[in-house]
Design a protein around this motif. Structure first.
Motif, PDB file in Angstrom:
ATOM      1  N   ALA B   6       0.650  -1.330  -0.098  1.00 20.56           N
ATOM      2  CA  ALA B   6       0.007  -0.056   0.049  1.00 20.56           C
ATOM      3  C   ALA B   6       0.752   1.491   0.186  1.00 20.56           C
ATOM      4  CB  ALA B   6      -1.018  -0.079   1.226  1.00 20.56           C
ATOM      5  N   ALA B 192     -18.903 -10.005 -10.164  1.00 20.41           N
ATOM      6  CA  ALA B 192     -19.237  -9.099  -9.044  1.00 20.41           C
ATOM      7  C   ALA B 192     -20.137  -9.641  -7.913  1.00 20.41           C
ATOM      8  CB  ALA B 192     -19.908  -7.712  -9.845  1.00 20.41           C
ATOM      9  N   ARG B 193     -21.364 -10.589  -8.515  1.00 21.64           N
ATOM     10  CA  ARG B 193     -21.841 -10.905  -7.293  1.00 21.64           C
ATOM     11  C   ARG B 193     -20.866 -11.836  -6.388  1.00 21.64           C
ATOM     12  NH1 ARG B 193     -26.158 -14.335  -9.997  1.00 21.64           N
ATOM     13  NH2 ARG B 193     -26.684 -14.702  -7.714  1.00 21.64           N
ATOM     14  N   ALA B 194     -20.128 -12.679  -6.990  1.00 19.32           N
ATOM     15  CA  ALA B 194     -19.447 -13.514  -6.173  1.00 19.32           C
ATOM     16  C   ALA B 194     -18.346 -12.584  -5.361  1.00 19.32           C
ATOM     17  CB  ALA B 194     -18.554 -14.426  -7.092  1.00 19.32           C
ATOM     18  N   SER B 195     -18.298 -11.342  -5.462  1.00 18.86           N
ATOM     19  CA  SER B 195     -17.350 -10.636  -4.710  1.00 18.86           C
ATOM     20  C   SER B 195     -18.068 -10.047  -3.517  1.00 18.86           C
ATOM     21  CB  SER B 195     -16.376  -9.423  -5.476  1.00 18.86           C
ATOM     22  OG  SER B 195     -17.460  -8.577  -5.965  1.00 18.86           O
ATOM     23  N   GLY B 196     -19.294 -10.183  -3.347  1.00 19.51           N
ATOM     24  CA  GLY B 196     -20.060  -9.792  -2.311  1.00 19.51           C
ATOM     25  C   GLY B 196     -21.006  -8.520  -2.465  1.00 19.51           C
ATOM     26  N   ALA B 197     -20.936  -8.115  -3.658  1.00 19.25           N
ATOM     27  CA  ALA B 197     -21.647  -6.706  -3.794  1.00 19.25           C
ATOM     28  C   ALA B 197     -22.916  -6.905  -4.000  1.00 19.25           C
ATOM     29  CB  ALA B 197     -21.020  -6.072  -5.086  1.00 19.25           C
ATOM     30  N   ARG B 201     -25.436  -1.710  -5.945  1.00 19.86           N
ATOM     31  CA  ARG B 201     -23.952  -1.510  -6.261  1.00 19.86           C
ATOM     32  C   ARG B 201     -23.508  -1.955  -7.742  1.00 19.86           C
ATOM     33  NH1 ARG B 201     -18.804  -0.448  -3.546  1.00 19.86           N
ATOM     34  NH2 ARG B 201     -19.896  -0.643  -1.473  1.00 19.86           N
ATOM     35  N   GLN B 206     -21.680  -2.157 -12.726  1.00 20.50           N
ATOM     36  CA  GLN B 206     -21.232  -2.879 -13.510  1.00 20.50           C
ATOM     37  C   GLN B 206     -22.152  -2.793 -14.852  1.00 20.50           C
ATOM     38  OE1 GLN B 206     -18.389  -4.802 -13.266  1.00 20.50           O
ATOM     39  NE2 GLN B 206     -18.138  -4.021 -11.141  1.00 20.50           N
TER      40      GLN B 206
ATOM     41  N   LYS C  88     -21.705 -12.499   2.644  1.00 19.91           N
ATOM     42  CA  LYS C  88     -20.743 -11.584   1.976  1.00 19.91           C
ATOM     43  C   LYS C  88     -19.411 -12.228   2.695  1.00 19.91           C
ATOM     44  CE  LYS C  88     -20.025  -6.921   1.819  1.00 19.91           C
ATOM     45  NZ  LYS C  88     -20.571  -5.376   1.889  1.00 19.91           N
ATOM     46  N   ARG C  91     -17.831 -15.079   0.844  1.00 17.29           N
ATOM     47  CA  ARG C  91     -17.549 -14.496  -0.455  1.00 17.29           C
ATOM     48  C   ARG C  91     -15.970 -13.779  -0.614  1.00 17.29           C
ATOM     49  NH1 ARG C  91     -23.251 -13.132  -3.617  1.00 17.29           N
ATOM     50  NH2 ARG C  91     -23.514 -15.202  -4.436  1.00 17.29           N
ATOM     51  N   PHE C 117     -12.602  -3.284  -7.703  1.00 15.45           N
ATOM     52  CA  PHE C 117     -14.122  -3.191  -7.275  1.00 15.45           C
ATOM     53  C   PHE C 117     -14.376  -3.828  -6.016  1.00 15.45           C
ATOM     54  CE2 PHE C 117     -18.156  -5.521  -7.798  1.00 15.45           C
ATOM     55  CZ  PHE C 117     -18.976  -4.199  -7.531  1.00 15.45           C
ATOM     56  N   ALA C 118     -13.952  -5.396  -6.040  1.00 16.35           N
ATOM     57  CA  ALA C 118     -14.170  -6.113  -5.037  1.00 16.35           C
ATOM     58  C   ALA C 118     -13.730  -5.568  -3.496  1.00 16.35           C
ATOM     59  CB  ALA C 118     -13.597  -7.640  -5.043  1.00 16.35           C
ATOM     60  N   THR C 120     -13.532  -2.552  -2.534  1.00 16.84           N
ATOM     61  CA  THR C 120     -14.288  -1.497  -2.221  1.00 16.84           C
ATOM     62  C   THR C 120     -15.597  -1.749  -1.675  1.00 16.84           C
ATOM     63  OG1 THR C 120     -15.142  -1.024  -4.317  1.00 16.84           O
ATOM     64  CG2 THR C 120     -13.150   0.173  -3.551  1.00 16.84           C
ATOM     65  N   VAL C 121     -16.137  -3.015  -2.231  1.00 15.93           N
ATOM     66  CA  VAL C 121     -17.189  -3.639  -1.587  1.00 15.93           C
ATOM     67  C   VAL C 121     -17.050  -4.004  -0.206  1.00 15.93           C
ATOM     68  CG1 VAL C 121     -18.912  -5.671  -1.897  1.00 15.93           C
ATOM     69  CG2 VAL C 121     -18.172  -4.546  -3.936  1.00 15.93           C
ATOM     70  N   HIS C 122     -15.792  -4.577   0.310  1.00 15.02           N
ATOM     71  CA  HIS C 122     -15.593  -4.988   1.543  1.00 15.02           C
ATOM     72  C   HIS C 122     -14.976  -3.615   2.412  1.00 15.02           C
ATOM     73  CE1 HIS C 122     -16.899  -9.208   0.788  1.00 15.02           C
ATOM     74  NE2 HIS C 122     -16.289  -8.761  -0.317  1.00 15.02           N
ATOM     75  N   GLN C 128      -6.830   3.224  -1.616  1.00 12.63           N
ATOM     76  CA  GLN C 128      -6.375   1.980  -1.358  1.00 12.63           C
ATOM     77  C   GLN C 128      -6.735   0.968  -2.194  1.00 12.63           C
ATOM     78  OE1 GLN C 128      -4.249   1.127   1.434  1.00 12.63           O
ATOM     79  NE2 GLN C 128      -4.068   3.334   1.721  1.00 12.63           N
ATOM     80  N   ARG C 167      -7.999 -10.021  -9.859  1.00  9.64           N
ATOM     81  CA  ARG C 167      -9.333  -9.784  -9.262  1.00  9.64           C
ATOM     82  C   ARG C 167      -9.864 -10.606  -8.291  1.00  9.64           C
ATOM     83  NH1 ARG C 167     -14.143  -9.271 -12.436  1.00  9.64           N
ATOM     84  NH2 ARG C 167     -13.510 -11.059 -13.343  1.00  9.64           N
TER      85      ARG C 167
END
Lengths: 329, 294, 334
Positions: B6, B192-197, B201, B206, C88, C91, C117-118, C120-122, C128, C167
């Motif tokens: 980071a 995107a769904r699999a990433s928890g969104a 969103r 998307q 969540k 995932r 993207f992912a 930021t969802v979390h 960052q 990703r």
């Protein structure tokens, strides 16, 4: 020597002119196929293997494609054919089996009818004779209950059976040369073997000449007498399948053989790789197209494309390396 | 272990032109589309600056100078049945005609796209119910529906707008639904769904970027239709009321003079024709510019 | 044995076919029909099978992209979707890489935006997330300065698949589901991506579910292999045991379909005839009996259990177990 060559391709170059800048997909390809011989064209995406195959039947859009060189099939120059002569040539002298039979077969007619029409387009025979011959073809390609299957539509068949029907259609007018464009790529492993064996048997029984395009060296080994390895539109290595497999001379061929995750290799150990990506045809380097990915590259590779040279009986290679035992990085 | 990366400063990266930049550069190279775009722009400017451009007052008639042919001294395009200057009325007419063409489509775009995207993304029975209701509106031809609605609501600009908006919601909703349905099943939406969104969103990040282009282009192709329908309503005495200058209404009031001054009568129709052609060609140009392989 | 990181218990997914006008109960595609398995941490479970065997449906079920008809999925012993393990959070722990590298990237987003993207969802801040995206790009072998601002169509298939891997890794998952992740790639590129996957696994201590139709690649990648046929498990076991001493005739046939790579000893016989049957109406008893060379009456009437045949090695075949009534059942014929 040339008399028993049923198909000769001389100095073939294919350039697509439709886009913003012309793309030379095939560059000075020379190859020939003897009667009863199977030649495999092996290569990855962008190698020009399918483009070469399609030019033999003149399947490219004529307005957007420039074809240079000569293609001589059974004594006639294909590049000079037009109209009726071209239609007679397609299917009768040379015919083709495609990768995806679902796209190549017409969904609104039964396969039997499509074979009937193919026969009657080329020969003036009665419906009944055509039907009998179609039935015979279905038996030949080993479709179970052929009588019933002639009246099936393509979507009613399974993947393997469709490919068999496609082969029957390609053989409808007893062509002398069969072109096969990745005919087993879309199939399951257990079905792939069946189709490969079928093609090999038919080829032997009918004395067919075949050009078999594939990206899988294993498939090439299974069916071919000779292999031509293509890279960026050129044939980089050509020779009998045994020689190419056992003593590959081009670093690309060496790389292809070693990158296969193959049985004997200990699992979990890193695979040898060819670095980089397949070539971008719109932006080819000067000199040897493989140079950017080659570990044995020399200064002269980057300036001048190597000529084909003989390294054994019927075995030629486009590489200046004398000792190709050095694999890719 | 990833956090350690980071503190690395964000170095400048090479950026490719975005989708819309590419579309614009393709659009610019299409002479027909650019020409149509310029005509539309000219029409808009004409509407906005009508008071500055129009040589005369569009409402002031002269009983003695009625139905003069185009080319008459002081009246380059002649005068109408009440002796008003045609040129000035045509220029002023652009205001209402364009307004009646664009506004209902914009309103319907907001409502229709929302309905369609929600239905398309939700799928299942939500989709079925919403789209069946939309289908009911499809059962009526759009002209009839517009006439029936404004007939019921009464004449006037506001009622005309409402009825035209209602007419355009179903087709836009249906396009939005079909585009969204095709995008919803793409792997990147699954990813995107699999990433928890959550659904909102996902729609925002998307889906919208991939569906708004085609929906907008479709809506734009309706502008010409809307204008013609609005003119039709005025022609029937349902939309704009006299003495407001509006091309459809002008066509209506001039029709009695058809055999006396045919050329004059044709002028408002010509404007409608020109405008709708310009909008259609602009839409076609946009559509082909947006048709990237990417 | 320690708690498996991922466990599937009697997973079933039937896709109902369109029902008749009067709402008659229509038939269903029995895509996954009673599948149970467990994956230990840091293992790679390979799943092989032909089209229609249910391997991709299994992946989508695991990822909770489709709802199972019945069955449970447990992560570290906890059922997914409960208070102890909300969806969540699951995932964040389990991610997936799809086969089609192009379709799985949003064409309107730059590479770094897709990766960022992912996180930021979390709850990671945008800035960052972008930093993390670039670090990951670097890690998967794509120079951030050159690739971060690109769109998917500007990349080659191999590069795009590296982006997809980055990703999937962006939320720091512990398990990666690879659904035919290298199948669409050229062989020379496939090897690069497989090496990358091996390195990432070692480095981050990942657990893989490696789904593929390519037996050679599965053998190379996996510690355990599971063979599926028509929605059920035919055989499961340690990779080498399964490849060298398979106990289910279907596994044997699959291995027998591998190409010879030897022009002097080419395949002369196809081990199986015909195509895999349709999962809409799977045959009764053992689902493989219609294509099996050793099928006997018992095979078409009784469904074989998935029973142990060795250390962590199980096969669903009457021949592998004693007392099943098959003439070749283990015990009588070795």
């Amino acid at each position: 020597m040339t008399k028993d060559k049923i198909l000769r391709v001389e100095q073939l170059s294919v350039t697509f002119t439709g886009g913003t800048k012309p793309v030379r997909a095939v560059d000075n390809v020379d190859l020939d196929v003897a009667r009863g011989e199977v030649l495999a064209l092996l290569g990855e995406s962008g190698s020009g293997k399918s483009v070469t195959l399609r030019s033999i039947l003149r399947l490219h859009n004529e307005k957007r494609t420039r074809i240079d060189g000569r293609i001589i099939a059974d004594g006639t120059d294909v590049t000079l054919l037009d109209g009726d002569a071209l239609s007679r040539f397609r299917g009768k002298t040379v015919s083709m089996v495609f990768q995806e039979p679902m796209l190549a077969l017409d969904p609104v007619y039964t396969v039997g009818r499509q074979i009937n029409e193919a026969i009657r387009r080329h020969e003036s025979v009665s419906q009944d004779t055509a039907r009998t011959r179609a039935l015979h073809l279905f038996e030949r390609v080993r479709i179970p209950s052929p009588e019933r299957r002639l009246d099936s539509y393509p979507h009613e068949m399974s993947g393997g059976m469709r490919q068999r029907a496609m082969i029957a259609l390609a053989l409808a007018c007893s062509p002398k040369v069969l072109l096969a464009d990745e005919p087993t790529t879309a199939l399951d492993a257990t079905v792939q073997v069946q189709i490969l064996l079928l093609l090999r048997d038919l080829q032997r029984e009918l004395g067919l000449s075949m050009i078999f395009v594939t990206h899988d060296i294993g498939v090439a080994v299974e069916v071919a007498d000779r292999v031509a390895v293509m890279y960026a539109g050129r044939i980089v290595e050509l020779g009998p399948v045994r020689d190419v497999l056992r003593t590959p001379r081009h670093p690309y061929t060496v790389g292809l053989l070693s990158t296969r995750a193959h049985g004997g290799r200990l699992s979990g150990n890193r695979l040898p790789t060819i670095p980089g990506s397949p070539p971008d045809l719109t932006n080819l380097p000067a000199g040897c197209a493989f140079a950017p990915r080659c570990s044995s590259v020399t200064e002269s590779c980057r300036t001048k494309a190597p000529e084909a040279r003989a390294v054994g009986a019927g075995h030629t290679v486009r590489c200046i390396l004398q000792h190709p035992t050095v694999g890719p990085k | 272990m990833l956090q350690t990366a980071a503190p690395v400063a964000l170095v400048p990266i090479e950026r490719s032109p975005g989708y819309w930049a590419t579309v614009w550069s393709r659009f610019r190279r299409d002479p027909v589309a650019v020409g149509a775009g310029l005509v539309v722009l000219a029409l808009i400017l004409m509407a906005v600056f009508a008071p500055l451009i129009a040589p005369q007052d569009p409402f002031k008639g002269m009983a003695l100078r009625r139905l003069r042919p185009p080319g008459t001294d002081g009246y380059p395009l002649g005068t109408d049945e009440l002796g008003r200057d045609m040129l000035s009325r045509l220029i002023y007419g652009a205001r209402l005609s364009l307004f009646m063409g664009v506004t209902p489509v914009l309103l319907a775009l907001g409502a229709g796209a929302t309905i369609g995207i929600v239905a398309g993304y939700a799928g299942g029975w939500v989709n079925t119910i919403m789209m069946r209701i939309i289908d009911v509106f499809f059962a009526f031809p759009s002209v009839l529906l517009a006439i029936a609605l404004s007939g019921a609501l009464g004449a006037g600009i506001a009622n005309g707008l409402i009825s035209l908006t209602v007419v355009f919601i179903p087709p836009i909703a249906r396009i939005a639904e079909s585009v969204t349905t095709s995008v919803r099943t793409r792997d990147y939406v699954e990813a995107a769904r699999a990433s928890g969104a959550g659904p909102l969103r996902i729609i925002r990040t998307q889906v919208l970027g991939n569906v708004m282009g085609p929906i907008f282009v479709y809506a734009m192709s309706l502008v010409a239709v809307s204008m013609i329908l609005a003119s039709g309503l005025s022609f029937l005495g349902l939309g704009v009321k006299p003495p407001e200058p509006e091309w459809g209404l002008m066509l209506n009031t001039l029709r009695t003079a058809m055999y006396i001054q045919p050329l004059l009568c044709a002028l408002p129709g010509l404007m409608i024709f020109l405008t709708s052609i310009a909008f259609n060609m602009l839409t076609d140009g946009l559509r082909s510019a947006m048709d990237l392989k990417a | 044995m320690s708690t498996p990181i991922l466990e599937v218990v009697d997973l079933i997914k039937h896709f109902p076919l369109a029902t008749g006008l009067l709402g008659r109960a229509g038939s269903a595609v029995r895509a996954v029909d009673g599948v149970s398995f467990a994956v230990q941490e840091r293992e790679t479970l390979g799943i092989v099978g032909e089209s229609g065997c249910g391997k991709s449906t299994t992946a989508r079920l695991l990822m909770q992209l489709i709802v199972p008809t019945s069955g449970a999925i447990r992560y570290q012993g906890q059922t997914v979707g409960t208070k102890a393990l909300p969806l969540k959070e699951f995932r964040r722990q389990v991610q997936m890489v799809f086969q089609d590298s192009y379709a799985s990237l949003n064409p309107r987003l730059t590479v770094e935006d897709s990766i960022a993207f992912a996180p930021t969802v979390h709850g990671v801040s945008g800035d960052q997330a972008v930093r993390k995206a670039r670090a990951l790009l670097d890690r998967v072998g794509l120079e951030p300065a050159r690739f971060a601002g690109r769109y998917p169509h500007e990349l080659s298939g191999g590069q795009r698949q590296r982006v997809n891997i980055a990703r999937a890794l962006a939320v720091e998952p512990r398990v990666l589901l690879l659904d035919e992740a290298v199948s669409a790639l050229d062989k020379s590129v496939e090897a690069q991506v497989l090496n990358l996957l091996l390195d990432l696994k070692d480095e981050m201590g990942l657990t893989y579910l490696f789904i593929s139709h390519d037996l050679e690649v599965v053998r190379f990648m996996s510690t355990q292999v599971l063979v599926m046929y028509l929605g059920r498990i035919a055989e499961v076991g340690p990779t080498e045991a399964l490849y060298t001493a398979s106990r289910h005739p279907y596994t044997t046939a699959l291995l027998g379909s591998l190409l010879s790579m030897d022009p002097d000893n080419r395949r002369t016989q196809a081990p199986l005839a015909g195509d895999p049957p349709n999962p809409i109406d799977p045959p009764p008893g053992c689902r493989f009996h219609t294509r099996c060379a050793y099928a006997e009456p018992v095979c078409s009437t009784r469904e074989p259990d998935l029973g142990g045949v060795g250390l962590a090695h199980a096969a669903a075949c009457h021949m592998a177990h004693p007392g099943t009534g098959h003439s070749r059942a283990a015990g009588r014929v070795a």
